[in-house]
Design a protein around this motif. Structure first.
Motif: not given
Length: 185
Positions: A73-83
């Motif tokens: 899991w990568n939180s930066e990728l999660e934030m991009a996905a969330l946005g």
């Protein structure tokens, strides 16, 4: 020399037969994950399902994809996905390119997942709309050859996923650091 490889173009063709258009589920919700599950359970369930498929290998359409290493899991990728999931929900569209013209690469690098300092950089994205569970969205992605190839791509090492209302975004990344030169005695 930096190698920039963008994947996900095949995922640009959205697998619409899995998508359920239900106007009742388009009402905005505050949470970015399932209402009843804490974020850590959402992350863990996704990782478990993704990595189970990657460990076994699978057919992506007529192409067999052999087992691939597990993703982290990568939180930066999660934030991009969330946005992106929030933007699609807020402005009512379903596409890999935002209404303001931002691409997957624009969103992922703006979230901090960059290629600076790495020998190679690979990204990809799956999107879906209307599925009601992680199991349902994974089944749809595995059933779509382009999305499935993203899930099984051995160059991807990390993933971040977000859900806003009924908009699912799964962003993948893989970075290879420069090899460290051995110091001589």
């Amino acid at each position: 020399m930096k190698r920039l490889l963008l994947t996900g173009v095949s995922a640009f063709l959205v697998f619409t037969s899995c998508l359920v258009a239900d106007p009742l589920i388009r009402k905005p919700v505050a949470a970015a994950g399932p209402k009843a599950a804490p974020a850590v359970n959402f992350r863990q369930e996704f990782l478990t399902q993704i990595n189970r498929v990657r460990a076994q290998g699978c057919n992506c359409g007529s192409t067999y994809m052999p087992p691939a290493p597990p993703l982290n899991w990568n939180s930066e990728l999660e934030m991009a996905a969330l946005g992106h999931s929030q933007d699609m929900n807020r402005t009512g569209y379903f596409d890999h390119v935002s209404k303001n013209g931002r691409t997957m690469k624009d969103r992922i690098t703006a979230a901090g997942y960059t290629y600076s300092g790495y020998r190679s950089f690979t990204i990809g994205e799956n999107i879906a709309w209307g599925q009601r569970s992680i199991a349902e969205v994974m089944k749809g992605w595995i059933g779509s050859p382009g999305h499935c190839r993203n899930l099984m791509n051995p160059e991807f090492k990390e993933v971040g996923v977000a859900l806003t209302n009924a908009y699912w975004v799964q962003d993948f990344g893989g970075r290879t650091p420069f090899e460290k030169k051995n110091a001589r005695r």
